[in-house]
Design an enzyme around this catalytic site. Structure first.
Site, short mmCIF file in Angstrom:
data_model
loop_
_atom_site.label_atom_id
_atom_site.label_comp_id
_atom_site.label_asym_id
_atom_site.label_seq_id
_atom_site.Cartn_x
_atom_site.Cartn_y
_atom_site.Cartn_z
N GLN A 1 0.87 -1.18 0.00
CA GLN A 1 0.00 0.00 0.00
C GLN A 1 0.91 1.22 0.00
O GLN A 1 1.26 1.76 1.05
CB GLN A 1 -0.92 -0.05 1.21
CG GLN A 1 -1.71 -1.36 1.32
CD GLN A 1 -2.87 -1.48 0.36
OE1 GLN A 1 -3.74 -0.61 0.33
NE2 GLN A 1 -2.89 -2.54 -0.46
N GLY B 1 -11.62 2.33 5.04
CA GLY B 1 -10.76 1.52 4.18
C GLY B 1 -9.89 2.37 3.25
O GLY B 1 -10.07 3.59 3.13
N HIS B 2 -8.98 1.70 2.57
CA HIS B 2 -8.04 2.41 1.69
C HIS B 2 -8.75 3.07 0.51
O HIS B 2 -9.71 2.56 -0.02
CB HIS B 2 -6.92 1.51 1.18
CG HIS B 2 -7.32 0.23 0.54
ND1 HIS B 2 -6.39 -0.62 0.00
CD2 HIS B 2 -8.51 -0.37 0.35
CE1 HIS B 2 -7.00 -1.67 -0.49
NE2 HIS B 2 -8.28 -1.54 -0.29
N ASN B 3 -8.24 4.26 0.18
CA ASN B 3 -8.72 5.02 -0.97
C ASN B 3 -10.12 5.59 -0.82
O ASN B 3 -10.72 6.05 -1.79
CB ASN B 3 -8.63 4.19 -2.26
CG ASN B 3 -7.19 3.96 -2.68
OD1 ASN B 3 -6.53 3.06 -2.17
ND2 ASN B 3 -6.69 4.80 -3.56
N SER C 1 -12.30 2.50 -1.19
CA SER C 1 -12.61 3.27 -2.39
C SER C 1 -14.00 3.88 -2.41
O SER C 1 -14.47 4.33 -3.46
CB SER C 1 -12.42 2.43 -3.66
OG SER C 1 -11.08 1.99 -3.75
#
Lengths: 315, 315, 315
Positions: free
Chosen positions: A187, A228-230, A248
């Protein structure tokens, strides 16, 4: 790292010596980045990519635009995962500049601040906080005890981060091998937090796989929230305790999510949306200023009506 | 400690001076351990116990097998709780060997490593981490900042434990007295984590009351997950953010649990089971490779169909 | 600070030089405190307030009792938020007495203990713990690693606080301005925890906005639980993992809340109530000793019956 070296690393042949600076999605890649296509659903994005090269199956190789090089392989996503390690920075830097700390900033005992980090003026960094390498923090921000800010993240002015919160941990990303191993997708993005943001205790905000997980100005996040990521959390949004957002997902401005509510990944939620406590969002919400509840999700009034109908089943 | 001493501690009479080394369940006890029977449901286990002695009510005393000594008392479970304290190790050891740290392992500032602990080579132990006494960590493992690993736990090779996560905190166990007090059952087991395991931020994995809470090789656990004492998470399983598992539940290999899903205690979930986000498992799942959703739980396709039927109530 | 100074700070006129010592609710204010009325629902409380002064709209000013001074303004709640900053103590004290630590108490390395704090005898304060200013901890209490106790909180005797838990973080409180900014309501209360309380890992308990968030004697709290500001958890109550309680909710004695269950704010739950796992409480429960389940909440037996009716929809 050159394309040739990358190709060699995954055991395919490519003589091009173009320098690649990182990985990115089909649409966000620039002319020095490598991207991939696994799912045919994104084939129109492939046609529009500006990437230097694309990991792609033989089947889809003909769709790679003329400006990009096709790296043909059987499992593009798995190969992307393998390559992501090549671009991962050190977990901890040994070299680099000593951190800069602005005037009026108090740094308590047992704090670690990494190389090349810059902390503005009039901040308070409390005991046990970990500020990783290359972190930027603005002015007048309070970092409470035992907070962890991973490397490369940025936090604006006038923010408050409560104890135990983790900013920039790795997103939950990996590719499967055929024999049941998971290959980590490093990441290599970060988290960027705007100004006037308050984040509660023991919350976790994952760093982006590429680019940034974004928390815009004025956001309020409660305790034990997972982002969460993004994800992108729009200006003035409010996330109550124990909310969970998969990767996302984009919240536009002034979205309110009640306690223990959640959203699946890759969704967009319109501005001024309210999700009631425990609501579970599984599709994008395009119309702004509406209230929703339940799982599956209904308009709030419909949900209340439905609960009445359901309880009638007992009669 | 002798049986006689233990009996005296709970105010019953027993002259046997056999040395007891610990407590365990009916079926897992060896010939040096003490066990108990409170719930008649387990009477067939009683008949098969290899324990040195059994805390048991008068009513069930005749079922204690001939090799074991019956410690007859009114409240076996409550007495077990009281006795558990006798076997609890020190919270922190003063004596013991200095920790051993392998070559190439970086230990950052403000890290505590307890007595008799052994950390392999090429690990990174980041600032603010706490590694308790008698902890074993393999090679090439990363412990991020402010992680706490309680005493006696083990972590394998090639693991990543993200910031703020707690490994080996006490399971949630106590016995009630008649006047409404809770007597702690000391959690004298540990957590054992295999190789190639990644665990997200601010997750909690409780130590076993007896024996081990087990995380097998290749498991992936996201942020803010709760795993109760004596759970076993099978090889290659995936637990998404905010999952909660009650005590003693066993996930076989390659189980996937979606975000905010949960399972009650003492269940077994078959290999390659998928539980959708928010699913709540209240019975064991014996058939492998199926997908489930909802609370109460249905097969995923049935659950989707049911939601259609429910929304029809609004018509 | 005088009323005159406070009034000047929010731009209204008041010549009274009465000394104000803090903020509080209408009913809890004493004759040296300032309070507010925003919502007409509380107008009977206004009539009974003993406060020195009340922030109130012109419309309701005539209802302010004769002993209190009306501070007439357009947005009482927003002005309260602004004023709350005037009464906020320092995040970290520089001056004050060195902490007192009783005999037999072990303080491990990398622990911070603030000014004017008092820790009793035979405690263990483990590495990485943060004990803020003016904290009082009784005897024989264990604070595990990386716990954060914010300033002014109190913890009794014989307590166990597991790793990563945060006691006394700010409650989630702010007032909106017309142009979409959130003004923090400084949380100037504390958390008070009784005797014989055990709290799991990575749990968060927010401090009160005024007065105290209260955890009474004998309470057991599991991992990853969220308790909002001004809650009161009655004697002997049990909160299983991942429970969430919104602000100002009161649990009477011996309430049991199952895993992932939750309650909305400003509710009262009768003694010996049991909420099943995942139950969601949205109204006060007045009858003691009953069991409830589901969201919306039903009596447990009714909920089970209802689930049968719902699954019949599939036939």
């Amino acid at each position: 790292m050159t394309l040739q070296e990358i190709a060699e690393f995954i055991g395919i042949d490519c003589q091009d010596e173009k320098e690649i600076t990182g990985l990115n999605t089909l649409l966000d890649s620039n002319e020095n980045q490598l991207t991939f296509l696994e799912n045919k659903k994104y084939i129109s994005d492939l046609k529009n990519t500006k990437a230097a090269a694309v990991l792609v199956t033989r089947e889809n190789a003909s769709e790679v635009p003329s400006g990009a090089i096709a790296l043909v392989c059987d499992e593009p996503y798995l190969n992307l995962a393998k390559i992501s390690k090549l671009f991962a920075p050190n977990v901890v830097e040994i070299d680099g500049e000593k951190p800069l700390v602005g005037g009026g900033t108090k740094v308590m005992p047992n704090v670690y601040i990494g190389k090349d980090s810059v902390i503005g003026s009039d901040c308070t960094i409390m005991a046990g906080a970990y500020i990783g390498d290359n972190v930027k923090i603005g002015n007048n921000t309070i970092i409470y005890p035992n907070v962890t800010v991973y490397r490369d993240c940025t936090i604006g002015n006038d923010c408050i981060i409560h104890a135990g919160t983790v900013i920039g941990s790795d997103g939950f990303g990996f590719a499967n091998t055929k024999d049941g191993k998971y290959i980590k997708i490093y990441q290599n993005g970060n988290v960027t937090i705007g100004n006037d943001v308050e984040i509660g205790a023991n919350t976790t905000i994952d760093r982006a796989v590429f680019n940034s997980t974004i928390i815009e100005n004025g956001v309020r996040i409660d305790n034990l929230v997972h982002i969460g990521h993004n994800c992108k959390i729009g200006r003035g949004s409010i996330l109550v305790a124990q909310v969970g957002l998969s990767g996302s997902t984009v919240l536009n401005a002034y979205v309110v999510m009640g306690g223990q509510s959640a959203a699946a990944g890759h969704l967009e939620i319109a501005a001024f949306t309210t999700i009631a406590a425990r609501g579970g969002v599984t599709k994008s919400i395009t119309e702004p200023k509406k209230s929703w509840a339940g799982f599956p999700l209904f308009e709030h009034r419909q949900w209340l009506k439905l609960q009445g109908k359901i309880s009638n089943l007992l009669k």
